[in-house]
Design a protein around this motif. Sequence first.
Motif, PDB file in Angstrom:
ATOM      1  N   PRO A 226       0.822  -1.227   0.000  1.00  0.00           N
ATOM      2  CA  PRO A 226       0.000   0.000   0.000  1.00  0.00           C
ATOM      3  C   PRO A 226       0.855   1.277   0.000  1.00  0.00           C
ATOM      4  N   LEU A 227       1.978   1.243   0.692  1.00  0.00           N
ATOM      5  CA  LEU A 227       2.887   2.398   0.723  1.00  0.00           C
ATOM      6  C   LEU A 227       3.536   2.594  -0.637  1.00  0.00           C
TER       7      LEU A 227
ATOM      8  N   LYS B  70       2.500   1.699  -3.574  1.00  0.00           N
ATOM      9  CA  LYS B  70       1.501   2.183  -4.534  1.00  0.00           C
ATOM     10  C   LYS B  70       1.189   3.656  -4.308  1.00  0.00           C
ATOM     11  N   TRP B  71       1.099   4.071  -3.045  1.00  0.00           N
ATOM     12  CA  TRP B  71       0.832   5.468  -2.715  1.00  0.00           C
ATOM     13  C   TRP B  71       1.975   6.347  -3.236  1.00  0.00           C
TER      14      TRP B  71
ATOM     15  N   GLU C 230       1.808   6.700  -7.031  1.00  0.00           N
ATOM     16  CA  GLU C 230       0.718   7.590  -7.439  1.00  0.00           C
ATOM     17  C   GLU C 230       1.001   9.045  -7.080  1.00  0.00           C
ATOM     18  N   ASN C 231       1.830   9.273  -6.066  1.00  0.00           N
ATOM     19  CA  ASN C 231       2.197  10.628  -5.659  1.00  0.00           C
ATOM     20  C   ASN C 231       2.880  11.357  -6.816  1.00  0.00           C
TER      21      ASN C 231
ATOM     22  N   GLU D  49       3.344   9.052   9.163  1.00  0.00           N
ATOM     23  CA  GLU D  49       2.656   9.078   7.867  1.00  0.00           C
ATOM     24  C   GLU D  49       2.805   7.735   7.149  1.00  0.00           C
TER      25      GLU D  49
ATOM     26  N   ILE E 221      -0.273   5.299   6.009  1.00  0.00           N
ATOM     27  CA  ILE E 221      -0.461   4.892   4.612  1.00  0.00           C
ATOM     28  C   ILE E 221      -0.368   3.372   4.470  1.00  0.00           C
TER      29      ILE E 221
END
Length: 69
Positions: free
Chosen positions: A6-7, A9-10, A13-14, A25, A29
């Motif tokens: 999940p991190l 992928k985040w 996408e950032n 944080e 995430i």
Amino acid sequence: MSKYDPLWKWIKENGTESFKLTYAEIEEIAGIPIDHSFLKFKKELPEYGYRVGKISMKAETVAFEKVEE
């Protein structure tokens, strides 16, 4: 599948060239507490176009940088 997916992928996408996240944080995430196993898992990040830069234990931050393609 990695516990840090999940991190990663985040981060992908950032899309920012470089940025820092605090441990808190990252935990929010990723949905899990950050621990020293993060050092082992960080090698997965280049698959998402980024790498881990400086990790500051004192400031509790991790810098991420986009990998040049």
